[in-house]
Design an enzyme around this catalytic site. Structure first.
Site, PDB file in Angstrom:
ATOM      1  N   ASP A  52       0.801  -1.098   0.048  1.00  0.00           N
ATOM      2  CA  ASP A  52       0.014  -0.009   0.053  1.00  0.00           C
ATOM      3  C   ASP A  52       0.857   1.156   0.049  1.00  0.00           C
ATOM      4  OD1 ASP A  52      -1.772   2.112   0.489  1.00  0.00           O
ATOM      5  OD2 ASP A  52      -2.905   1.101   1.960  1.00  0.00           O
ATOM      6  N   HIS A  95       2.060 -20.103  20.626  1.00  0.00           N
ATOM      7  CA  HIS A  95       1.732 -18.731  20.792  1.00  0.00           C
ATOM      8  C   HIS A  95       0.164 -18.627  20.309  1.00  0.00           C
ATOM      9  CE1 HIS A  95       0.925 -14.189  20.577  1.00  0.00           C
ATOM     10  NE2 HIS A  95       0.418 -14.287  19.449  1.00  0.00           N
ATOM     11  N   THR A 105      -4.480  -5.601  18.145  1.00  0.00           N
ATOM     12  CA  THR A 105      -3.151  -5.445  19.372  1.00  0.00           C
ATOM     13  C   THR A 105      -2.062  -4.954  18.560  1.00  0.00           C
ATOM     14  OG1 THR A 105      -2.327  -7.586  18.889  1.00  0.00           O
ATOM     15  CG2 THR A 105      -3.991  -7.266  20.691  1.00  0.00           C
TER      16      THR A 105
END
EC number: 1.1.1.27
Length: 381
Positions: A103, A242, A297
């Site tokens: 982008d 994780h 987050t």
């Protein structure tokens, strides 16, 4: 009638990294000059005046010899990528930061925003491009880019789409920085760390998943909150995957060398009257809670990655729970990446810490490995 013909140069800023490209350089008569459109970002400056100011202001004193150059590149300028960028800049760890994103508008905007604050970070060399040439000769490349899960999409399909993206990213990174270390942050981080390792053909010490470094920080913070002690004084580890199947090592949690298990033998179990297991459950739930409230987050993972970056670039040889190949440890036969305590230095992962686990903790780690392998074995790399 005679005319004085001035020499002018037209330049236009076309890049957020501040590069000015010559687009016009010619001798013009006044009538010709009047017909040149001056709208937009075009700027006419006297070449001789610029040269005179510089020559009057600055005089070369000696030739400049190449010096040690510390460079980090970040792939992806989303919320996580930019949190990593600012966290690293504020630590003053590097001489150059390169940003890459597809982008182009967002990429240039984010880069300009950081550049304008370079007086405060003491690091003015911030560059960007859609082309990976800008990452050349990086010491460390951090990958935060990746496909997002679509509604109803299986985890395997999501991973496979990310494999396609990683093929492009990794090939370009290897081409321009064949000796770099990789930190993988994109989720699912353990599987994508394995993918990056396979695609790059790098030695295993140079491919590092951010893994449970943040999970462990959350774990210590929540233990500290419960005890009224600063998280730095709370010692404990989250290992394995994780995410939802991560493993809290309650057997090793201690404060100033005092194992909490000696004070509460049932800590972390269903029998525990204080319900310490809720701490680990909150570690897992907190990411979902933050995403529900703010949409993503960013800050904690950015600080976590900067922490890993510091250990590598400064050769601190600190221990971090990061994702690495774990085959052959704890009875795990699958070729998977999971988090265990690793020593990080200038060569990446230099050593693994053989942390002692209880049979229950080891079983949970094996289960985590099998869960990942069921997905990995179906991947087309």
């Amino acid at each position: 009638m005679s005319w004085t013909v001035p020499l002018v140069r037209a330049s236009q800023r076309v890049s957020s990294v501040g590069a000015n490209f010559l687009c016009l350089k010619m001798a013009l008569c006044p009538r010709q000059a009047a017909r040149i459109p001056l709208k937009g970002a075009w700027r006419f400056t006297s070449v001789s005046k610029m040269a005179t100011v510089k020559s009057e202001l600055i005089e070369r004193f000696t030739s400049e010899e190449p010096v040690h150059h510390s460079k980090v590149s970040i792939i992806g300028t989303g919320s996580v990528g930019m949190a990593c960028a600012i966290s690293i800049l504020l630590k003053g760890l590097i001489d150059e930061l390169a940003l890459v994103d597809l982008d182009e508008g967002k990429l240039k905007g984010e880069t300009m925003d950081l550049q304008h604050g370079s007086s405060f970070t003491k690091m003015p060399n911030i560059v960007c491009s859609k082309d990976y040439f800008v990452t050349a000769n990086s010491n460390l490349v951090i990958i935060t880019a990746g496909a997002r899960q679509e509604k109803g999409e299986t985890r395997l399909n999501l991973v496979q789409r990310n494999v396609a993206l990683f093929k492009l990213m990794i090939s370009n990174i290897v081409q321009h920085s064949p000796h770099c270390k990789l930190i993988i942050v994109s989720n699912p981080v353990d599987i994508l760390s394995y993918v990056a390792w396979k695609l790059s053909a790098f030695p295993k010490n140079r491919v590092i998943g951010s893994g449970c470094n943040l999970d462990t920080a959350r774990f210590r913070f929540l233990i500290g909150q419960k005890l009224g002690i600063h998280s730095e004084s709370c010692h404990g580890w989250i290992l394995g995957e994780h995410g939802d199947s991560s493993v809290p090592v309650w057997s090793g949690v201690n404060i100033a060398g005092v194992p909490l298990k000696d004070l509460n033998s049932d800590i972390g179990t269903d029998k525990d009257p204080e319900q310490w297991k809720n701490v680990h459950e909150e570690v897992i739930a907190t990411a979902y809670e933050i995403i529900k409230m703010k949409g993503y987050t960013s800050w904690a993972i950015g600080l976590s990655v900067a922490d890993l970056t510091e250990s590598i670039l400064k050769n601190l040889r600190r221990t971090h729970p990061v994702s690495t190949i774990i085959k052959g440890l704890y009875g795990i036969d699958e070729e998977v990446f999971l988090s265990i305590p690793c020593i990080l230095g200038e060569n990446g992962i230099t050593h693994l810490i053989k942390i002692k686990l209880t049979p229950e903790e080891e079983d949970r780690l094996k289960k985590s490995a099998k869960t990942l392998w069921e997905i990995q074995k179906e991947l087309k790399i």
